[in-house]
Design a protein around this motif. Structure first.
Motif, PDB file in Angstrom:
ATOM      1  N   UNK A  40       0.846  -1.197   0.000  1.00 13.13           N
ATOM      2  CA  UNK A  40       0.000   0.000   0.000  1.00 13.13           C
ATOM      3  C   UNK A  40       0.879   1.243   0.000  1.00 13.13           C
ATOM      4  N   UNK A  41       0.377   2.301  -0.637  1.00  7.10           N
ATOM      5  CA  UNK A  41       1.181   3.515  -0.783  1.00  7.10           C
ATOM      6  C   UNK A  41       0.310   4.742  -0.944  1.00  7.10           C
ATOM      7  N   UNK A  42       0.939   5.884  -0.691  1.00  5.97           N
ATOM      8  CA  UNK A  42       0.377   7.177  -1.073  1.00  5.97           C
ATOM      9  C   UNK A  42       0.903   7.473  -2.470  1.00  5.97           C
ATOM     10  N   UNK A  43       0.055   8.080  -3.295  1.00  9.49           N
ATOM     11  CA  UNK A  43       0.403   8.329  -4.690  1.00  9.49           C
ATOM     12  C   UNK A  43       0.661   9.811  -4.916  1.00  9.49           C
ATOM     13  N   UNK A  44       1.788  10.096  -5.538  1.00 14.99           N
ATOM     14  CA  UNK A  44       2.079  11.442  -6.025  1.00 14.99           C
ATOM     15  C   UNK A  44       2.002  11.365  -7.540  1.00 14.99           C
ATOM     16  N   UNK A  45       0.971  11.997  -8.109  1.00 14.48           N
ATOM     17  CA  UNK A  45       0.849  11.980  -9.568  1.00 14.48           C
ATOM     18  C   UNK A  45       1.733  13.061 -10.168  1.00 14.48           C
ATOM     19  N   UNK A  85       9.844  -3.969 -12.543  1.00  9.91           N
ATOM     20  CA  UNK A  85       8.956  -4.974 -11.966  1.00  9.91           C
ATOM     21  C   UNK A  85       8.415  -5.780 -13.135  1.00  9.91           C
ATOM     22  N   UNK A  86       8.611  -7.101 -13.116  1.00 10.96           N
ATOM     23  CA  UNK A  86       8.231  -7.931 -14.265  1.00 10.96           C
ATOM     24  C   UNK A  86       6.718  -7.929 -14.485  1.00 10.96           C
ATOM     25  N   UNK A  87       5.947  -8.123 -13.439  1.00 10.08           N
ATOM     26  CA  UNK A  87       4.484  -8.143 -13.529  1.00 10.08           C
ATOM     27  C   UNK A  87       3.906  -7.468 -12.300  1.00 10.08           C
ATOM     28  N   UNK A  88       2.768  -6.816 -12.479  1.00 13.83           N
ATOM     29  CA  UNK A  88       2.111  -6.180 -11.339  1.00 13.83           C
ATOM     30  C   UNK A  88       0.628  -6.052 -11.599  1.00 13.83           C
ATOM     31  N   UNK A  89      -0.110  -5.949 -10.520  1.00 13.80           N
ATOM     32  CA  UNK A  89      -1.546  -5.661 -10.548  1.00 13.80           C
ATOM     33  C   UNK A  89      -1.705  -4.432  -9.655  1.00 13.80           C
ATOM     34  N   UNK A  90      -2.035  -3.304 -10.249  1.00 18.34           N
ATOM     35  CA  UNK A  90      -2.035  -2.018  -9.558  1.00 18.34           C
ATOM     36  C   UNK A  90      -3.423  -1.416  -9.515  1.00 18.34           C
ATOM     37  N   UNK A  91      -3.802  -0.925  -8.342  1.00 20.89           N
ATOM     38  CA  UNK A  91      -5.042  -0.172  -8.163  1.00 20.89           C
ATOM     39  C   UNK A  91      -4.663   1.192  -7.595  1.00 20.89           C
ATOM     40  N   UNK A  92      -5.037   2.257  -8.294  1.00 23.59           N
ATOM     41  CA  UNK A  92      -4.858   3.613  -7.776  1.00 23.59           C
ATOM     42  C   UNK A  92      -6.252   4.162  -7.517  1.00 23.59           C
ATOM     43  N   UNK A  93      -6.477   4.573  -6.278  1.00 25.25           N
ATOM     44  CA  UNK A  93      -7.800   4.994  -5.827  1.00 25.25           C
ATOM     45  C   UNK A  93      -7.949   6.510  -5.888  1.00 25.25           C
ATOM     46  N   UNK A  94      -9.211   6.960  -5.946  1.00 26.02           N
ATOM     47  CA  UNK A  94      -9.514   8.394  -6.010  1.00 26.02           C
ATOM     48  C   UNK A  94      -9.003   9.167  -4.797  1.00 26.02           C
ATOM     49  N   UNK A  95      -8.776   8.463  -3.678  1.00 25.03           N
ATOM     50  CA  UNK A  95      -8.336   9.164  -2.464  1.00 25.03           C
ATOM     51  C   UNK A  95      -6.826   9.380  -2.410  1.00 25.03           C
ATOM     52  N   UNK A  96      -6.120   9.063  -3.503  1.00 20.60           N
ATOM     53  CA  UNK A  96      -4.681   9.296  -3.547  1.00 20.60           C
ATOM     54  C   UNK A  96      -3.857   8.174  -2.949  1.00 20.60           C
ATOM     55  N   UNK A  97      -4.475   7.010  -2.775  1.00 21.72           N
ATOM     56  CA  UNK A  97      -3.743   5.849  -2.288  1.00 21.72           C
ATOM     57  C   UNK A  97      -3.692   4.790  -3.386  1.00 21.72           C
ATOM     58  N   UNK A  98      -2.825   3.815  -3.173  1.00 18.37           N
ATOM     59  CA  UNK A  98      -2.691   2.723  -4.140  1.00 18.37           C
ATOM     60  C   UNK A  98      -2.449   1.418  -3.409  1.00 18.37           C
ATOM     61  N   UNK A  99      -2.782   0.339  -4.093  1.00 19.98           N
ATOM     62  CA  UNK A  99      -2.435  -0.992  -3.629  1.00 19.98           C
ATOM     63  C   UNK A  99      -1.984  -1.794  -4.831  1.00 19.98           C
ATOM     64  N   UNK A 100      -0.979  -2.623  -4.655  1.00 24.25           N
ATOM     65  CA  UNK A 100      -0.520  -3.456  -5.763  1.00 24.25           C
ATOM     66  C   UNK A 100       0.134  -4.726  -5.249  1.00 24.25           C
ATOM     67  N   UNK A 101       0.159  -5.690  -6.167  1.00 24.84           N
ATOM     68  CA  UNK A 101       0.910  -6.925  -5.977  1.00 24.84           C
ATOM     69  C   UNK A 101       1.848  -7.031  -7.159  1.00 24.84           C
ATOM     70  N   UNK A 102       2.895  -7.793  -7.018  1.00 23.86           N
ATOM     71  CA  UNK A 102       3.853  -7.925  -8.104  1.00 23.86           C
ATOM     72  C   UNK A 102       4.417  -9.335  -8.108  1.00 23.86           C
ATOM     73  N   UNK A 103       5.086  -9.634  -9.211  1.00 25.15           N
ATOM     74  CA  UNK A 103       5.771 -10.910  -9.364  1.00 25.15           C
ATOM     75  C   UNK A 103       7.108 -10.633 -10.028  1.00 25.15           C
TER      76      UNK A 103
END
Length: 114
Positions: A35-40, A87-105
């Motif tokens: 989980x992270x905070x996103x700076x666009x 990162x070879x593979x990832x599944x990323x979700x960036x939310x309207x509230x400025x946060x993100x969640x992702x998984x990677x391989x």
């Protein structure tokens, strides 16, 4: 994968072609999700509707649309670890509230056997 990549405050980067479009500053991990905070950054705005579409699909449990959004995101964007390596593979979700969640391989997903 080192624990430094998951350390609070470490910065993963999102790129479109050669342009960095977002910085993801880790706030925590709930494996397998990070989980992270996103700076666009300039260049991100063209992808905001895609992430909003993905979030709607998740809310509606529309698995086919989620998969389509994930494919479009991975086709257009690349991600790098805090050390700059890809990162070879990832599944990323960036939310309207400025946060993100992702998984990677560490290796590309094998789509031929799906």
């Amino acid at each position: 994968m080192t624990n430094a990549n998951l350390a609070t405050g470490s910065v993963w980067r999102l790129h479109h072609r050669d342009q960095e479009v977002a910085r993801l500053t880790v706030t925590g991990a709930d494996m397998p999700w990070t989980h992270a905070d996103v700076e666009t950054l300039p260049g991100f705005e063209e992808f905001r509707p895609l992430f909003a579409e993905q979030e709607r699909a998740v809310d509606e449990e529309d698995w086919e649309q989620i998969d389509a959004c994930d494919f479009r995101i991975r086709s257009a964007l690349t991600m790098t670890f805090p050390d700059g390596s890809p990162v070879a593979e990832f599944m990323l979700h960036i939310h309207d509230d400025g946060t993100a969640g992702w998984r990677w391989h560490d290796e590309p997903f094998d789509t031929a056997n799906q």
